[in-house]
Scaffold this active site. Structure first.
Site, short mmCIF file in Angstrom:
data_model
loop_
_atom_site.label_atom_id
_atom_site.label_comp_id
_atom_site.label_asym_id
_atom_site.label_seq_id
_atom_site.Cartn_x
_atom_site.Cartn_y
_atom_site.Cartn_z
N PHE A 189 0.81 -1.22 0.00
CA PHE A 189 0.00 0.00 0.00
C PHE A 189 0.84 1.26 0.00
O PHE A 189 0.36 2.32 -0.40
CB PHE A 189 -0.94 0.02 1.23
CG PHE A 189 -0.27 0.52 2.48
CD1 PHE A 189 -0.20 1.88 2.76
CD2 PHE A 189 0.35 -0.36 3.37
CE1 PHE A 189 0.44 2.35 3.90
CE2 PHE A 189 1.01 0.10 4.50
CZ PHE A 189 1.04 1.46 4.76
N LYS A 230 -1.15 -7.12 -9.30
CA LYS A 230 -2.12 -7.25 -8.20
C LYS A 230 -1.72 -6.19 -7.16
O LYS A 230 -0.83 -6.39 -6.34
CB LYS A 230 -2.05 -8.66 -7.60
CG LYS A 230 -3.30 -9.15 -6.89
CD LYS A 230 -3.79 -8.27 -5.77
CE LYS A 230 -3.01 -8.44 -4.49
NZ LYS A 230 -3.40 -7.42 -3.47
N ARG A 276 -5.69 -1.71 -0.32
CA ARG A 276 -5.98 -0.52 0.49
C ARG A 276 -5.98 0.75 -0.35
O ARG A 276 -6.65 1.72 0.00
CB ARG A 276 -4.97 -0.42 1.63
CG ARG A 276 -5.33 -1.41 2.74
CD ARG A 276 -4.35 -1.35 3.86
NE ARG A 276 -3.41 -2.45 3.77
CZ ARG A 276 -2.37 -2.63 4.57
NH1 ARG A 276 -2.14 -1.76 5.52
NH2 ARG A 276 -1.57 -3.65 4.42
N SER A 319 5.41 -6.95 3.33
CA SER A 319 5.97 -7.27 4.65
C SER A 319 6.75 -8.59 4.58
O SER A 319 6.53 -9.42 3.70
CB SER A 319 4.84 -7.36 5.67
OG SER A 319 3.92 -8.35 5.26
N CYS A 324 9.45 1.94 3.51
CA CYS A 324 10.35 0.85 3.84
C CYS A 324 11.77 1.36 4.05
O CYS A 324 12.61 0.64 4.56
CB CYS A 324 10.34 -0.21 2.76
SG CYS A 324 10.95 0.45 1.22
N GLU A 343 9.00 -4.20 13.01
CA GLU A 343 8.80 -3.03 12.16
C GLU A 343 7.51 -2.34 12.61
O GLU A 343 6.45 -2.96 12.66
CB GLU A 343 8.67 -3.49 10.70
CG GLU A 343 8.47 -2.34 9.74
CD GLU A 343 8.33 -2.81 8.29
OE1 GLU A 343 7.71 -3.86 8.05
OE2 GLU A 343 8.82 -2.09 7.41
P1 NAD Z 1 1.57 -6.59 3.03
O1 NAD Z 1 2.62 -7.64 3.11
O2 NAD Z 1 0.45 -6.63 4.00
O3 NAD Z 1 0.87 -6.63 1.58
C1 NAD Z 1 1.64 -6.63 0.40
C2 NAD Z 1 0.85 -7.38 -0.68
O4 NAD Z 1 0.66 -8.72 -0.26
C3 NAD Z 1 -0.53 -6.79 -0.94
O5 NAD Z 1 -0.77 -6.77 -2.34
C4 NAD Z 1 -1.46 -7.76 -0.22
O6 NAD Z 1 -2.72 -7.87 -0.85
C5 NAD Z 1 -0.72 -9.07 -0.29
N1 NAD Z 1 -0.99 -9.93 0.87
C6 NAD Z 1 -1.24 -9.52 2.15
N2 NAD Z 1 -1.45 -10.60 2.94
C7 NAD Z 1 -1.32 -11.69 2.16
C8 NAD Z 1 -1.42 -13.09 2.41
N3 NAD Z 1 -1.68 -13.58 3.62
N4 NAD Z 1 -1.23 -13.93 1.38
C9 NAD Z 1 -0.95 -13.46 0.15
N5 NAD Z 1 -0.86 -12.15 -0.14
C10 NAD Z 1 -1.04 -11.27 0.84
O7 NAD Z 1 2.33 -5.19 3.08
P2 NAD Z 1 1.69 -3.73 3.19
O8 NAD Z 1 1.16 -3.52 4.57
O9 NAD Z 1 0.80 -3.45 2.04
O10 NAD Z 1 2.99 -2.82 2.99
C11 NAD Z 1 3.86 -2.48 4.02
C12 NAD Z 1 5.02 -3.44 4.10
O11 NAD Z 1 5.74 -3.45 2.86
C13 NAD Z 1 6.06 -3.03 5.14
O12 NAD Z 1 6.51 -4.19 5.79
C14 NAD Z 1 7.17 -2.40 4.32
O13 NAD Z 1 8.46 -2.43 4.91
C15 NAD Z 1 7.13 -3.26 3.11
N6 NAD Z 1 7.75 -2.59 1.98
C16 NAD Z 1 8.99 -3.03 1.60
C17 NAD Z 1 9.64 -2.40 0.56
C18 NAD Z 1 10.99 -2.87 0.13
O14 NAD Z 1 11.43 -2.42 -0.90
N7 NAD Z 1 11.66 -3.74 0.85
C19 NAD Z 1 9.02 -1.33 -0.11
C20 NAD Z 1 7.75 -0.93 0.29
C21 NAD Z 1 7.13 -1.57 1.35
#
Ligand code: NAD
Length: 500
Positions: free
Chosen positions: A149, A173, A177, A226, A281, A385
């Protein structure tokens, strides 16, 4: 209220799954729209469109593919304000911050437009008598991107410009949010001349993600989100024979050495910890001042700055920081602060005390900036985090102890050191076990022609994103060795072929 749905074969498609969930305006707390949650059949339709488009797209000359992306880039510059508004409405970040996100995304398109140059192969003449050898990079086929998101435009833009220009077709995909930005990107790609089916969007949750992970026609998955989900995506995707790059969560430390310019360090920390409400991130969430004297002086500088942060809606030009994305994320951030003192930390500035009294925004998901001193590695505040506007201070007495703290952390996305000493800075960037390092730069996000990625639990898979790492991820090498008949007689050879 509308249902935000899919984009398949260059057209918006209503959902047939019967499942959806609310999309909030975090600034007001109101439910603004709903987003469709795709069924497996809807994901199958998107993959089928991408598969049908692939043969012609992969054979289109790279120069022509690049020209379509060049037009797309111009559309993005022209409509950056519209895209930024769409991002802020669902994410909550300030308008200028959203514009910054759009710019960083456009930079990847600028890189991708150079494909005819970076797709040049390697050629070796006369590797044996009258034998030449050459490498080319070819596209994988249908590839998918699953995005978080916090950067609803920039993170998809880390992926698809490089994937498309190298000849792949794409299924995105986005985060459920803040799904609207993805549809604008899809429509503008169409307007730039992208053929039907080359870029598709399916909105959804775990059902859609699992359908992509299991689909035999999806050859590679790029994921950002995450750490637990990144690990799951990597394990499941690779078990299903796919190439996977899965970037995870972060906990980024900034070391402040006694010789640092303290005003510069304090200003840098303000932006790095509280910009985008800490939902980056690459946000700095832990300050590591070396010596108590530096810690005390730094806290004295930061305290009034944090207390005077302007927290408000994205539409307010004065806001330094917008709301948190959802009520659940806000509650989670409160949870860290609620437990901090019992663990032995000291809350110096408490963001929970912030009240939004601007008319119409009282129910938005707001919290002020927080500063927490005396944090130690056994505390939840350090281990997990937070992803919110909370800056922890872990005091250390020596450079070596500061480095040991960072290397002890499971995450290793970004880190920074503030110092005037070249020797210390060089040792830090050489030795630290972290993927992206800043020297007097708090958020060292690499430019598009370099590559983005952390180490340890911040990445699963081998390739970082965009730049040449992105090209390597979305292509595979083919090596041809050729000999043309010269009329000379050749005899059968039964030993291992050797040339030369
Ligand atoms: P998230 O892991 O909740 O969601 C990311 C994606 O995974 C979304 O598209 C979501 O629909 C999908 N998803 C969520 N739960 C799932 C499940 N159980 N099974 C399969 N798919 C699922 O992350 P978020 O809250 O949207 O974003 C924040 C996180 O992303 C933070 O941890 C942040 O550090 C990380 N992030 C990392 C980077 C990087 O480059 N390392 C960059 C941006 C964000």
């Amino acid at each position: 209220m509308t249902e935000i749905a899919h984009f398949i074969n260059n057209a918006r498609v209503a959902s047939t799954s019967g499942r959806n969930q609310p999309v909030f305006n975090p600034a007001t707390g109101e439910e603004a729209n709903t987003v469709a949650l795709a069924s497996t059949a809807e994901v199958d339709a998107a993959v089928a469109a991408a598969k049908a488009a692939w043969p012609a797209w992969s054979k289109t000359p790279a120069l022509r593919r690049a020209r379509i992306l060049d037009k797309f880039k111009n559309i993005l510059w022209d409509r950056a304000e519209d895209l930024a508004r769409a991002i802020s409405a669902e994410h909550g970040k300030t308008h200028d911050d959203a514009l910054g996100e759009v710019t960083r995304g456009i930079e990847v398109v600028e890189f991708a437009v150079g494909a005819p140059s970076f797709l040049k192969g390697e050629f070796s003449e006369n590797v044996g008598t009258n034998v030449d050898s050459f490498n080319i990079r070819q596209a994988l086929g249908v590839v998918a991107g699953i995005t978080p998101f916090n950067f609803p435009a920039m993170v998809p833009l880390w992926m698809f410009p490089v994937a498309l220009v190298t000849g792949n077709t794409f299924v995105l995909k986005p985060s459920e949010r803040d799904p609207s930005a993805s549809l604008l990107l899809a429509e503008w790609l169409k307007e730039a001349g992208l053929p039907d089916g080359v870029f598709n969007v399916v909105q959804g949750d775990k059902v859609a993600v699992d359908a992509l992970l299991e689909h035999p026609d999806v050859k590679a998955i790029s994921f950002v989100g995450s750490t637990p989900i990144a690990q799951y995506i990597h394990q499941t995707g690779t078990a299903n024979g796919k190439r996977v790059q899965a970037l995870g969560g972060a906990k980024n430390h900034m070391v402040i050495m006694p010789d640092a310019d303290l005003d510069m360090a304090a200003n840098a920390l303000m932006g790095a910890a509280f910009g985008s409400a800490g939902e980056r991130c690459m946000a700095i969430s832990v300050a590591v001042p070396v010596t108590d004297a530096v810690a005390d002086a730094l806290i004295e500088k930061l305290t009034p700055m944090i207390e005077s942060l302007k927290v408000g809606p994205s539409t307010d030009k004065d806001s330094d920081m917008g709301p948190i994305v959802t009520a659940q994320s806000l509650e989670r951030i409160h949870g860290f602060l609620d437990g901090a003192e019992a663990e032995g930390a000291k809350i110096v500035v408490d963001g929970r005390e912030f009240k939004q009294d601007k008319q119409g925004y009282e129910n938005g998901f707001y919290i002020g900036g927080s500063l927490v001193d005396n944090v130690e590695p056994d505390m939840r505040l350090w281990k997990e985090e937070i992803f919110g506007p909370v800056l922890s201070v872990v005091r250390r007495n020596t450079y070596d102890d500061a480095v040991a703290l960072i290397d002890q952390c499971e995450y290793a996305n970004g880190t920074a050191i503030f110092t005037r000493d070249g020797d210390t800075a060089r040792a830090f960037s050489q030795d630290i076990e972290v993927g992206m390092v800043g020297v007097n730069v708090p958020i060292p996000v690499p430019m598009a022609f370099h590559s983005f990625g952390g180490w340890k639990a911040s990445i699963f898979g081998d390739h970082h994103m965009h730049g040449m790492e992105g090209v390597r991820f979305y292509t595979r090498i083919k090596t041809t060795t050729q000999r043309w008949p010269t009329g000379q007689r050749t005899d059968p050879e039964f030993t291992m072929p050797t040339l030369g």
